[in-house]
Design a protein around this motif. Structure first.
Motif, short mmCIF file in Angstrom:
data_model
loop_
_atom_site.label_atom_id
_atom_site.label_comp_id
_atom_site.label_asym_id
_atom_site.label_seq_id
_atom_site.Cartn_x
_atom_site.Cartn_y
_atom_site.Cartn_z
N GLU A 95 53.05 7.41 23.13
CA GLU A 95 54.16 7.44 22.17
C GLU A 95 54.05 8.69 21.31
OE1 GLU A 95 53.43 2.98 20.93
OE2 GLU A 95 55.38 3.67 20.18
N ALA B 278 66.26 -1.51 12.38
CA ALA B 278 66.17 -2.68 13.27
C ALA B 278 64.73 -2.99 13.67
CB ALA B 278 67.02 -2.45 14.52
N GLY C 233 61.16 -4.40 13.06
CA GLY C 233 60.57 -5.40 12.16
C GLY C 233 61.62 -6.26 11.47
N SER D 278 63.24 -5.04 17.35
CA SER D 278 63.46 -6.49 17.38
C SER D 278 64.08 -6.95 18.71
CB SER D 278 64.30 -6.94 16.18
OG SER D 278 63.70 -6.51 14.98
N GLU E 258 65.11 3.61 18.77
CA GLU E 258 64.68 2.53 17.89
C GLU E 258 65.26 2.77 16.50
OE1 GLU E 258 60.77 0.77 19.74
OE2 GLU E 258 60.30 2.18 18.16
N LEU F 274 59.54 -3.60 23.55
CA LEU F 274 59.38 -4.78 22.69
C LEU F 274 58.24 -4.61 21.70
CD1 LEU F 274 59.86 -6.48 25.89
CD2 LEU F 274 60.97 -7.64 24.00
N GLY F 275 58.35 -5.30 20.60
CA GLY F 275 57.28 -5.37 19.61
C GLY F 275 56.84 -6.81 19.47
N GLU G 57 57.04 4.31 12.54
CA GLU G 57 55.94 3.99 11.61
C GLU G 57 55.03 5.19 11.41
OE1 GLU G 57 54.75 0.50 13.78
OE2 GLU G 57 56.63 -0.43 13.16
O1 LIG Z 1 58.75 -0.63 16.99
C1 LIG Z 1 58.97 -1.36 17.94
C2 LIG Z 1 58.46 -1.05 19.29
O2 LIG Z 1 57.86 0.19 19.29
C3 LIG Z 1 59.73 -2.60 17.77
O3 LIG Z 1 59.00 -3.51 17.02
P1 LIG Z 1 59.66 -4.93 16.71
O4 LIG Z 1 60.29 -5.39 18.00
O5 LIG Z 1 58.53 -5.79 16.27
O6 LIG Z 1 60.71 -4.71 15.68
#
Ligand SMILES: O=C(CO)COP(=O)(O)O
Length: 246
Positions: free
Chosen positions: A91, A170, A172, A207, A166, A225-226, A96
């Motif tokens: 990545e 959206a 978290g 999300s 991303e 996905l997270g 973040e």
């Molecule tokens: O940042 C993400 C994947 O890299 C997404 O995280 P979430 O699905 O927990 O929001």
């Protein structure tokens, strides 16, 4: 279709390996033609995940990478070593890292180039900071993509890249971005002429959850996905979503 998850810093090492073993075992049992799954654990778990994922088709990636290849860079992890041990993805520019660790466009560009230099596929993360209309999101993301690839483009670097769209708002969140928004932005990112011809795939994250992929499938090349992949069964449900698209 790419179906991947970053485990961020959520799991213990033991849970990471258990998750990978479970998903890999499921993958060995059924054929998922055209689906390319991947998992991105914390650095110390990568070797054990590579071992657990062996001959399952589950690729392994890293959440970050150094801009340099070798030398006096204490605490950094080089693309050379990630490639050497068998990683496929890294990545670059996750929201973040941009927000919490000062990762600028210049650093993202250097990381994407470092990955390509070593035959890794950078997952370049882009996304607008605030909820708004798709046109503004598209402009923002195209700027980020141009900036992220300028070093690799100038060096005529070959290889494959993945763009993870991303939207920051959206990530978290309780819900993913709206389907119409995702479709509009991902189609535009896919259609934008690249500065340099190389394989480029666009995936959606933020999300994301089971059931979303079929609603956006004709505009994306996969899903990232997270939290909603923390249960192996949820990740498997998304693999089934992808497989059902034929
Ligand atoms: O940042 C993400 C994947 O890299 C997404 O995280 P979430 O699905 O927990 O929001």
């Amino acid at each position: 279709m790419l179906v991947g998850t970053s485990l961020k810093m959520y799991f213990t090492h033991a849970r990471t390996v258990e998750w990978t073993r479970t998903v890999a075992a499921g993958l060995r049992e059924r054929s998922l033609d055209g689906v390319e799954p991947f998992v991105i654990p914390q650095f110390p778990s990568i070797p054990a995940c590579l071992e657990a994922a062996r001959s399952s088709g589950l690729a392994v990636g890293a959440q970050d990478v150094a801009t340099h290849d070798a030398g006096a860079f204490t605490g950094e992890v080089s693309a050379a070593v990630l490639a050497e041990i068998g990683c496929r993805y890294v990545e670059a520019g996750h929201a973040e890292r941009r927000a919490l660790f000062g990762e600028t466009d210049d650093i993202v560009a250097a990381k994407a180039d470092a990955a390509l230099r070593h035959g890794l596929t950078p997952i370049v993360c882009v996304g607008e900071p605030d909820r708004g209309d798709p046109a503004r999101a598209i402009d923002h993301c195209l700027d980020q993509i141009r900036a992220a690839l300028c070093v690799a483009d100038a060096a005529d670097r070959d290889g494959e890249i993945v763009i993870a769209y991303e939207p920051v708002w959206a990530i978290g969140a309780p819900e993913p971005a709206g389907v119409d928004h995702i479709r509009a932005v991902c189609s535009a990112l896919r259609d934008a002429p690249p500065a340099r011809p190389r394989r480029r795939r666009v995936i959606y994250g933020g999300s994301a959850r089971p059931g979303l992929l079929p609603l956006i499938a004709d505009t994306v090349d996969g899903i990232f996905l997270g939290r909603n992949a923390h249960e192996p069964s949820a990740f498997e449900a998304v693999l089934d979503d992808a497989a059902s698209l034929g």
